[in-house]
Design an enzyme around this catalytic site. Structure first.
Site, PDB file in Angstrom:
ATOM      1  N   GLU A   1       0.796  -1.224   0.000  1.00 44.16           N
ATOM      2  CA  GLU A   1       0.000   0.000   0.000  1.00 44.16           C
ATOM      3  C   GLU A   1       0.832   1.278   0.000  1.00 44.16           C
ATOM      4  O   GLU A   1       0.576   2.172  -0.812  1.00 44.16           O
ATOM      5  CB  GLU A   1      -0.993  -0.013   1.167  1.00 44.16           C
ATOM      6  CG  GLU A   1      -2.147  -0.998   1.008  1.00 44.16           C
ATOM      7  CD  GLU A   1      -1.826  -2.422   1.430  1.00 44.16           C
ATOM      8  OE1 GLU A   1      -0.679  -2.650   1.886  1.00 44.16           O
ATOM      9  OE2 GLU A   1      -2.684  -3.306   1.316  1.00 44.16           O
TER      10      GLU A   1
ATOM     11  N   HIS B   1     -11.071  -4.423  10.012  1.00 49.45           N
ATOM     12  CA  HIS B   1     -11.729  -4.331   8.701  1.00 49.45           C
ATOM     13  C   HIS B   1     -13.102  -3.659   8.812  1.00 49.45           C
ATOM     14  O   HIS B   1     -13.991  -3.913   8.004  1.00 49.45           O
ATOM     15  CB  HIS B   1     -11.917  -5.722   8.084  1.00 49.45           C
ATOM     16  CG  HIS B   1     -10.701  -6.256   7.377  1.00 49.45           C
ATOM     17  ND1 HIS B   1      -9.527  -6.542   8.025  1.00 49.45           N
ATOM     18  CD2 HIS B   1     -10.481  -6.554   6.074  1.00 49.45           C
ATOM     19  CE1 HIS B   1      -8.644  -7.009   7.156  1.00 49.45           C
ATOM     20  NE2 HIS B   1      -9.194  -7.024   5.958  1.00 49.45           N
TER      21      HIS B   1
END
Ligand SMILES: Cc1ncc(C[n+]2csc(CCOP(=O)(O)OP(=O)(O)O)c2C)c(N)n1
Ligand SMILES: [Mg+2]
Lengths: 331, 332
Positions: A60, A129
């Site tokens: 990322e 998440h």
């Protein structure tokens, strides 16, 4: 008007902008053939090829950094961050690099990139998440932040974001990908900094963002049955924030609840409430109330997770108390 | 099968048992998902059992591991019980994490499992830090850091490997190379060789057949012993395969992986079938004994599932507990 899902709306917005401007490209994990785990990007690689729909390794900070550099040198990247929770991994590239480059260069360099990611709990995905982290980026000067609350908003805001010359972060609600809404066939853009009044009312203003707009709408319906008329407003972008519309409504109804799925403390609800307090104080009949997600990591167990987010019932209860004047002396 | 190190029959049977326990746990977890009794999604470890078991059987209870989103296998192999695991999977109070973690954070902490992790590569720092503790406090504990091939793309790994090598930390980086990172083949997301990444830091690296529990165990025993003496860190690349989709919901996957390939791994390289034949051929167990063991494990799992299904959820008052160590209810 035809109805399409939020997922299709995002897909259309990207496809239209990629057709319109060949410098627009998508970069992220499993964005090409897989079309992301949520399947939002299905079909785009077939039309635009792997040079413009770019699959990356699970790196990322790396692909975010590449996007910042690419944006500074003549392209318009749309970075796909699979879960909003991964924003912590790219914070330096987003907040130290993308957000500040225009300013630090005295206006000579631009970073026209879009970071598209998501927010929202109650998917039983546990603490890493499920977070709604838009307040973190809204805190950083130089970043614009859009929070679409339906397929219509998702398309219009995405198109505007791509054409914006600043870094823009868009948080989609992952529970809403399959929700349908009327979306015109014709092209439209939604300007940033223009709130939408979804429902007019005279007794109380409910300001909701993203996933919480539906919560406010449901609460308003229930309140109407009791004779309480709530105005529902969706700011659509929190940076820039359409203060004028929010203040006008606060002055009209004299009571406000702000509902947002980020943690309640040090968050979006506090910021909006405080602006209303500062600028509409003498028009208020009650303190502006914040309703955010509980200040705990999101628990996995359904028995716990469901009580961490604002619900229509909770909004109704607070609205009743505000209208009855019960919270005037809450301290 | 690789040359067997000096183990007695009991050790071999425990290894077999642990592999079957993992497979059985996963079969039940998958059923719970398919019958909509499990909240959320989960990532199955089936097919990779020899990796977790071969490694964890070389560890002591006080040795540490860090696990991944695909963590049920590591959890079982490091000594966890079915009952608390199924309770965790279903978000029940008696789960290892009192229902707060679920599948992606499942761990039996009392056996040295520092946690499964939903952030790919997220445990690489933790594992290296655990090894740092051992060195600082003069303990001979070793830490094994499990992660996937996809996680080798995370920059964090390169930072901590550098420090682990500089400071000779007792950590073993165990890369479970199952050929895929989500829906993408490893070759498409990893340039060059994975082993060479660790070697670049001067870290001794080994590649091993992850479907051969004896080979994995023999290598790990050697490396663990040396790591205890301060000869670490080490790197292992374990060649393996996941039988299910990336997660239980990944059913139609022919666009990235062929059915023939899956069939080949399942039929020709299955770690449990291979080890079972070896046990029988060596006269360590008879077919009947193996079958009896399998049946007993199945019954254990069923009993644990039934228990977990009717177990109670945590009380709502637990929602703001454990936010801080020194505050019972953070929002009280
Ligand atoms: C930082 C981060 N990025 C992306 C993801 C989404 N994700 C979960 S598992 C996974 C693939 C991991 O592949 P690998 O490391 O090979 O492990 P495997 O699933 O094959 O066991 C991805 C991309 C994540 N959880 N965390
Ligand atoms: Mg993998």
């Amino acid at each position: 008007m035809r109805e399409i899902t939020l997922s299709q709306a995002v897909n259309e917005a990207l496809a239209e902008e990629m057709r319109r401007d060949e410098t627009v490209f998508i970069i992220g994990e499993d964005v090409a053939e897989a079309g992301t785990p949520f399947k939002v990007l299905s079909g785009l690689v077939e039309e635009f090829g792997t040079s413009r729909v770019v699959d990356t390794p699970i790196a990322e900070p790396g692909f975010m950094g590449i996007a910042v550099g690419a944006a500074m040198t003549g392209t318009r990247p749309v970075v796909d961050l699979m879960f909003g929770d991964f924003i912590y991994l790219i914070m330096d590239q987003l907040c130290n690099q993308a957000a500040k480059t225009h300013y630090m260069s005295g206006g000579k360099l631009n970073v026209p990139l879009v970071l598209r990611t998501n927010l929202g709990a109650t998917r039983r995905s546990a603490a890493q998440h499920s977070q709604s982290l838009h307040a973190l980026v809204a805190h950083i000067p130089g970043l614009k932040v859009a929070l679409p609350s339906s397929a219509y908003e998702a398309k219009g805001l995405m198109k505007t974001a791509i054409r914006d010359d600043n870094p823009v972060v868009i948080f989609e609600d992952k529970l809403m990908y399959q929700d349908k809404a009327p979306v015109p066939e014709e092209e439209y853009l939604i300007p940033f900094g223009e709130a939408k009044v979804l429902r007019e009312g005279s007794d109380i203003t409910l300001i909701g963002t993203s996933s919480m707009v539906q919560v406010c709408q449901k609460a308003a319906e229930a309140l109407e049955a009791e004779g309480i008329f709530a105005e529902v407003i969706d700011p659509r972008t929190i940076v820039p924030l359409d203060e004028a519309t929010l203040l006008a409504s606060a002055k009209k109804t004299s009571r406000v609840i702000v509902v947002d799925e980020g943690h309640q403390s040090f968050g979006v609800t506090g910021e909006i409430a405080s602006r209303i307090n500062e600028k509409a104080f003498y028009h208020l009949d009650a303190p502006v109330l914040r309703m955010g997600a509980m200040d705990v990591p999101v628990p996995f167990s359904p028995a716990l997770e469901d009580i961490t987010v604002p619900t229509p019932e909770g909004v109704v209860e607070n609205a009743r108390r505000l209208v009855r004047g019960e919270m005037i002396h809450a301290a | 099968m690789a040359d067997a190190p000096k183990h007695n029959a009991e050790d071999y049977l425990r290894m077999y048992r642990q592999m079957v326990r993992i497979r059985t746990f996963e079969d039940n977890a998958n059923q719970l998902y398919l019958s909509a009794k499990m909240p959320g999604l989960t990532h199955m470890y089936s097919g990779e059992e020899a990796v977790a078991v071969g490694i964890c059987e070389a560890l002591r209870t006080t040795d540490k591991i860090t696990s991944t989103h695909r963590g049920h296998g590591h959890c079982v192999a490091k000594g966890a019980e079915f009952k608390e695991m199924f309770c965790e999977l279903l978000g029940k109070e008696e789960g290892y994490c009192r229902g707060k973690g679920g599948s992606m954070h499942i761990a039996d902490q009392s056996n040295g499992n520092l946690g499964a992790n939903a952030i790919v590569g997220g445990s690489m720092g933790i594992a290296t830090g655990a090894a740092f503790t051992a060195k600082l406090l003069g303990k001979d504990d070793v830490t094994v850091c499990f992660f996937g091939d996809g996680a080798t793309a995370q920059g964090l790994w390169y930072e901590v490997m550098n420090m682990a090598a500089l400071w000779k930390l007792p950590v073993i980086y165990a890369c479970e190379n199952n050929g895929y990172s989500e829906y993408t083949k490893t070759d498409e997301i990893a340039a060059g060789s994975i082993m060479a990444r660790a070697e670049a830091f001067g870290i001794e690296s080994h590649q091993v057949d992850g479907q051969d529990v004896l080979a994995v165990n023999a290598l790990t025993e050697k490396l663990v012993e040396r790591a205890r003496k301060g000869e670490g860190p080490f790197f292992m690349e374990l060649m393996t395969y996941r039988y299910h989709g990336h997660h239980v919901g990944d059913i139609n996957r022919e666009y990235y992986r062929s059915k023939d390939e899956e069939k080949d791994w399942k039929e020709n390289r299955d770690p449990i079938i291979r080890f079972r034949s070896w046990l029988v051929a060596e006269g360590i167990a008879s077919e009947e004994e193996v079958e009896a063991m399998n049946a007993e494990i199945k019954d254990d799992a069923k009993a644990a599932v039934d228990y977990a299904l009717s177990a109670k959820y945590p009380d709502q008052s637990e929602v703001d507990m454990h936010v801080f160590t020194d505050v019972t209810h953070a929002l009280a």
